[in-house]
Every structure is written in structure tokens, then in C-alpha cells.
Scaffold this active site. Structure first.
Site, PDB file in Angstrom:
ATOM      1  N   ASP A  76       0.860  -1.178   0.000  1.00 56.12           N
ATOM      2  CA  ASP A  76       0.000   0.000   0.000  1.00 56.12           C
ATOM      3  C   ASP A  76       0.902   1.235   0.000  1.00 56.12           C
ATOM      4  O   ASP A  76       1.987   1.207   0.563  1.00 56.12           O
ATOM      5  CB  ASP A  76      -0.903  -0.038   1.235  1.00 56.12           C
ATOM      6  CG  ASP A  76      -2.245   0.602   0.922  1.00 56.12           C
ATOM      7  OD1 ASP A  76      -2.316   1.321  -0.096  1.00 56.12           O
ATOM      8  OD2 ASP A  76      -3.193   0.396   1.688  1.00 56.12           O
ATOM      9  N   SER A  77       0.431   2.305  -0.622  1.00 62.31           N
ATOM     10  CA  SER A  77       1.286   3.490  -0.783  1.00 62.31           C
ATOM     11  C   SER A  77       1.581   4.185   0.531  1.00 62.31           C
ATOM     12  O   SER A  77       2.583   4.866   0.673  1.00 62.31           O
ATOM     13  CB  SER A  77       0.586   4.477  -1.698  1.00 62.31           C
ATOM     14  OG  SER A  77      -0.607   4.944  -1.059  1.00 62.31           O
ATOM     15  N   GLY A  78       0.700   4.034   1.510  1.00 59.98           N
ATOM     16  CA  GLY A  78       0.845   4.770   2.764  1.00 59.98           C
ATOM     17  C   GLY A  78      -0.106   5.951   2.824  1.00 59.98           C
ATOM     18  O   GLY A  78      -0.259   6.579   3.869  1.00 59.98           O
ATOM     19  N   GLY A  79      -0.750   6.265   1.697  1.00 60.27           N
ATOM     20  CA  GLY A  79      -1.644   7.422   1.626  1.00 60.27           C
ATOM     21  C   GLY A  79      -2.791   7.363   2.624  1.00 60.27           C
ATOM     22  O   GLY A  79      -3.064   8.342   3.326  1.00 60.27           O
ATOM     23  N   PHE A  80      -3.440   6.215   2.704  1.00 61.73           N
ATOM     24  CA  PHE A  80      -4.584   6.109   3.591  1.00 61.73           C
ATOM     25  C   PHE A  80      -4.187   6.257   5.061  1.00 61.73           C
ATOM     26  O   PHE A  80      -4.860   6.940   5.828  1.00 61.73           O
ATOM     27  CB  PHE A  80      -5.320   4.775   3.375  1.00 61.73           C
ATOM     28  CG  PHE A  80      -6.450   4.580   4.346  1.00 61.73           C
ATOM     29  CD1 PHE A  80      -7.578   5.399   4.288  1.00 61.73           C
ATOM     30  CD2 PHE A  80      -6.366   3.623   5.352  1.00 61.73           C
ATOM     31  CE1 PHE A  80      -8.609   5.253   5.201  1.00 61.73           C
ATOM     32  CE2 PHE A  80      -7.395   3.468   6.274  1.00 61.73           C
ATOM     33  CZ  PHE A  80      -8.516   4.287   6.199  1.00 61.73           C
ATOM     34  N   GLN A 187     -10.724   7.456  -6.927  1.00 62.85           N
ATOM     35  CA  GLN A 187     -11.317   8.199  -5.815  1.00 62.85           C
ATOM     36  C   GLN A 187     -12.567   8.937  -6.300  1.00 62.85           C
ATOM     37  O   GLN A 187     -12.953   8.823  -7.445  1.00 62.85           O
ATOM     38  CB  GLN A 187     -10.295   9.182  -5.216  1.00 62.85           C
ATOM     39  CG  GLN A 187      -9.164   8.504  -4.440  1.00 62.85           C
ATOM     40  CD  GLN A 187      -9.624   7.823  -3.143  1.00 62.85           C
ATOM     41  OE1 GLN A 187     -10.760   7.966  -2.699  1.00 62.85           O
ATOM     42  NE2 GLN A 187      -8.728   7.064  -2.521  1.00 62.85           N
ATOM     43  N   ASP A 264      -7.894  -7.383   0.112  1.00 62.28           N
ATOM     44  CA  ASP A 264      -6.991  -7.409   1.272  1.00 62.28           C
ATOM     45  C   ASP A 264      -7.791  -6.892   2.454  1.00 62.28           C
ATOM     46  O   ASP A 264      -8.583  -5.955   2.303  1.00 62.28           O
ATOM     47  CB  ASP A 264      -5.760  -6.520   1.058  1.00 62.28           C
ATOM     48  CG  ASP A 264      -6.067  -5.056   1.260  1.00 62.28           C
ATOM     49  OD1 ASP A 264      -6.810  -4.510   0.420  1.00 62.28           O
ATOM     50  OD2 ASP A 264      -5.603  -4.460   2.240  1.00 62.28           O
ATOM     51  N   CYS A 326     -13.636 -27.266   8.888  1.00 65.51           N
ATOM     52  CA  CYS A 326     -12.339 -26.607   8.676  1.00 65.51           C
ATOM     53  C   CYS A 326     -11.220 -27.632   8.847  1.00 65.51           C
ATOM     54  O   CYS A 326     -11.334 -28.564   9.631  1.00 65.51           O
ATOM     55  CB  CYS A 326     -12.198 -25.474   9.675  1.00 65.51           C
ATOM     56  SG  CYS A 326     -10.648 -24.569   9.524  1.00 65.51           S
ATOM     57  N   CYS A 331      -8.657 -27.254  14.034  1.00 67.24           N
ATOM     58  CA  CYS A 331      -9.863 -28.053  13.799  1.00 67.24           C
ATOM     59  C   CYS A 331      -9.553 -29.480  13.366  1.00 67.24           C
ATOM     60  O   CYS A 331     -10.442 -30.330  13.363  1.00 67.24           O
ATOM     61  CB  CYS A 331     -10.737 -27.367  12.760  1.00 67.24           C
ATOM     62  SG  CYS A 331     -11.202 -25.711  13.274  1.00 67.24           S
ATOM     63  N   HIS A 363      -7.042 -20.085  12.275  1.00 70.49           N
ATOM     64  CA  HIS A 363      -8.361 -20.611  11.912  1.00 70.49           C
ATOM     65  C   HIS A 363      -9.117 -19.626  11.001  1.00 70.49           C
ATOM     66  O   HIS A 363      -9.655 -20.007   9.966  1.00 70.49           O
ATOM     67  CB  HIS A 363      -9.201 -20.927  13.153  1.00 70.49           C
ATOM     68  CG  HIS A 363     -10.621 -21.181  12.801  1.00 70.49           C
ATOM     69  ND1 HIS A 363     -11.056 -22.390  12.318  1.00 70.49           N
ATOM     70  CD2 HIS A 363     -11.693 -20.342  12.769  1.00 70.49           C
ATOM     71  CE1 HIS A 363     -12.335 -22.289  12.027  1.00 70.49           C
ATOM     72  NE2 HIS A 363     -12.755 -21.073  12.280  1.00 70.49           N
TER      73      HIS A 363
END
Ligand SMILES: [Zn+2]
Length: 378
Positions: A76-80, A187, A264, A326, A331, A363
């Protein structure tokens, strides 16, 4: 089944990446991730440049070497993160056309500038497979003026990021066959007009993947599916689309059928730490694309997903497995007894043993990869 080749390696789609912000999916190592069937992780450029820093990353040979992770890495760019930081405390920085200005030090007297070019250069130091352009996040309560500003800045920054990306490709000797991919987030908050404009301008520049930028939440804070649908329709049918930060198992299924292939999300590991476990009500190995599509169309996905709050008192004496469907470390059954029963995990949380976080995360992540496997099954 859809496949994609990145840096010469084949990956199947859809793909889910857990968040490994600082180069670790919290409480789990790279072997754990492989064991639950994960093929990739999402790291954060801005955080990793703080620690361990660009110099160390370059010396060790990038994030994959540091993590001993041979899978897929998106950064991720780091912008958020910077946007959230400044939004919470405006004394920490401001967003300008040039980049994000940060004030650090005890008296906030040290000024540093984080530009779209910096973000790309650092993502090359990380050695990511999918790099993300720095964008100006459209705030959830933005007015028309702020939406316009965010869109125009996102386009201008994406243009600069692409120039830097091509410069770095040349510098590092990448060819068209082995290069990383570049993603630009779209955006424009909930304004169709501005989102459409943003998408069209980004397509003129040309990117490998288009991202769902902004928060897909409506005014009541509910997940806004129509917003995600409209966003998907803004790029050509065969585009690669990344639903950034999405989502719950139900969100993922619905968005997959809208045309998103990359996901993600921090939820499975964060919920694990909060004793919230994801369980299937049916055997996911019997699910496939066709069945999931039908359940989506008939609005019946709640028939297959459930949660168990393992902290509840009733689980203190429950010897059964967390999920009968699972096959994760917990499990798995030996002599008909689950490796880690509900009662044991309940106890481990109660005594606050660190293993509880790791086990619950394993899990939950396996539940996600079982879902992804079902979505890939024709
Ligand atoms: Zn399990």
C-alpha cells in the site's frame, strides 16, 4: 479459472491478502501463512520505511527476503494511513499538491515531505509485486469541493507515480515479462460524476490494476454494494480490479461477482484477536462458483457464514472443533478429538496466553482461503 502472471510467477484469481502492515500478519510467521493456504500479503510502504527503514530493506534485499516469504506481496502506498493520521490530529501534517507534509519531533518542528515519487521508489526498495500509487483519499464526509480536489490530486499524483515507476523499472532492469504491476485507486467518494472522471483520466495514463478507493460505506455506515458495483463498471470489462480493504466473507463473494479479483483485509486477524471466529455452516469443499453465484443472486449468503464468539461461557466445556468443516491446525481431528477444541481456545483466551491470538488467526485465515478456493472452483 483466471490466472495472472506477475514477475514471471503464476497466481490464481481471486486472491485474498491478509494485512502484514509491518511485514508480519500479527502473531503469524511466513510458515503459518503458507500452512493456511495463503499466497500473498499486503504490506504498508509508509510504515516499513519508518521501521526497519529503506536502507536496511535495501541491504537485506527487500521485504520478501526479510520475511522469508516467496509468495505475492502487494504494498500500500501509505496514503490512507497518513490521511487517517492527519485527519485525527491536524498538527501532524497536511496534504498539499506536492505531497503529504508531516510534522515530527517533540515540538512538531521537523518537516518532511512524502511524495508520490517517494512512495514508488520505496516500493521498489521493498520489492513488491503490486505497487500502489499514492492517492488523496476522498474523506467520507467530503463536500463537492473536497471531492474535486481529492480526484484532481489523485490523478496528478498517479501521473507522477507512473513516470517514477517507469524510471525505476529501467533502473532495476525489469522487462515487460518480469516487471511488477502498478495499481491506481479510483477516488471520488460517492459522487458518480467525479468517480467516472477519475477513472477515465487514470485509464488515459494506463495502469495494470484499478483500485476501489475510498470507503464503501453508505451514510448509515452500512457496506454500500451499489457503490462497489458502479465503481467496477467504470473500467473496461476485462480490467483487473482490487477491492482495497475489503472485507467480510460475504463482501468478498458479492464483489467477486461484480468483477473484483483482489482483496486485502485486516478483519480475519483483527477479529481473531477479539475472540470472533469465522465458521462455515456448510462444507466449503462442496461450494463452487456456480453455487455461490446462485446464493448471491438469491441473497442467501447468510445461510453459509456464521461467527462463534469463543469467549462466551458456554464454550468453557465444549470439546468440539471450532468448525466441523475446517481443516486448519486447530480443527484437525486426531482420534476424533479436535487438535484445539473450543474449550481449550476459550481457556487460552481466558488466561491471555499469546498462543490464543495465533491459533484464532490461523483458523480465521483458513476460513478465508477455503472461501477463495471455493470461488476458484468452476
Ligand atoms: Zn479451523
Amino acid at each position: 479459472m483466471q490466472k495472472i502472471k506477475i514477475k514471471g510467477q503464476d497466481y490464481q484469481l481471486p486472491i485474498y491478502l491478509p494485512d502484514a502492515t509491518l511485514g508480519v500478519a500479527r502473531n503469524l510467521d511466513s510458515l503459518d501463512l503458507l500452512q493456511v493456504g495463503l499466497e500473498g500479503v499486503m504490506v504498508n510502504t509508509y510504515h516499513l520505511i519508518q521501521k526497519p527503514g529503506e536502507e536496511i530493506l535495501q541491504k537485506v534485499g527487500g521485504i520478501k527476503k526479510l520475511m522469508n516469504w516467496s509468495g505475492f506481496v502487494s504494498s500500500d502506498s501509505g496514503g490512507f494511513q497518513l490521511f487517517s493520521l492527519i485527519q485525527k490530529n491536524p498538527e501532524l501534517g497536511k496534504i498539499t499538491d506536492e505531497g503529504i507534509v508531516l510534522y515530527t519531533g517533540p515540538k512538531k518542528q521537523k518537516k518532511t515531505l512524502f511524495t508520490p515519487e517517494d512512495s514508488i521508489r520505496m516500493q521498489f526498495a521493498l520489492g513488491s509485486d503490486v505497487m500502489i500509487c499514492l492517492d488523496d483519499f476522498s474523506p467520507p464526509k467530503a463536500n463537492e469541493k473536497r471531492i474535486r480536489e481529492s480526484v484532481e490530486r489523485t490523478i496528478a499524483w498517479a501521473k507522477r507515480a507512473k513516470v517514477e515507476f517507469e524510471k525505476q523499472l529501467q533502473k532495476h532492469g525489469f522487462t515487460d515479462d518480469n516487471r511488477p504491476l502498478l495499481l491506481a485507486p479510483i477516488q471520488g467518494h460517492n459522487s458518480h460524476k467525479w468517480r467516472e472522471f477519475c477513472s477515465q483520466e487514470l485509464q488515459k495514463i494506463g495502469f495494470d490494476i484499478y483500485g476501489l478507493g475510498g470507503w464503501p460505506l453508505d451514510e448509515q455506515g452500512k457496506f454500500d454494494y451499489s457503490f462497489c458495483q458502479k465503481n467496477a463498471e467504470l473500467t473496461p470489462k476485462d480490467s483487473l480490479r482490487f477491492a482495497l480493504g475489503v472485507g467480510t466473507p460475504e463482501n468478498i463473494v458479492k464483489l467477486f461477482f461484480m468483477g473484483y479479483q483482489f482483496f486485502d483485509c485486516v478483519l480475519p486477524t483483527r477479529d481473531a484477536r477479539h475472540q470472533r471466529l469465522y465458521v462455515f455452516k456448510v462444507d466449503p469443499k462442496n461450494l463452487n462458483q456456480e453455487i455461490l453465484k446462485k446464493l448471491t443472486e438469491e441473497n442467501r449468503l447468510q445461510e453459509i457464514f456464521d461467527y462463534t464468539y469463543i469467549g462466551k461461557g458456554k464454550f468453557a466445556t465444549d470439546n468440539s472443533a471450532i468448525s466441523q468443516f475446517c481443516d486448519c491446525t486447530l480443527c484437525k481431528k486426531t482420534d476424533d478429538i479436535a487438535q484445539v477444541s473450543k474449550a481449550y481456545l476459550h481457556h487460552l483466551f481466558k488466561i491471555e496466553d499469546g498462543s490464543a491470538f495465533r491459533l484464532a488467526s490461523l483458523h480465521n485465515l483458513r476460513t478465508y482461503t477455503l472461501l477463495i478456493e471455493a470461488l476458484r472452483r468452476a
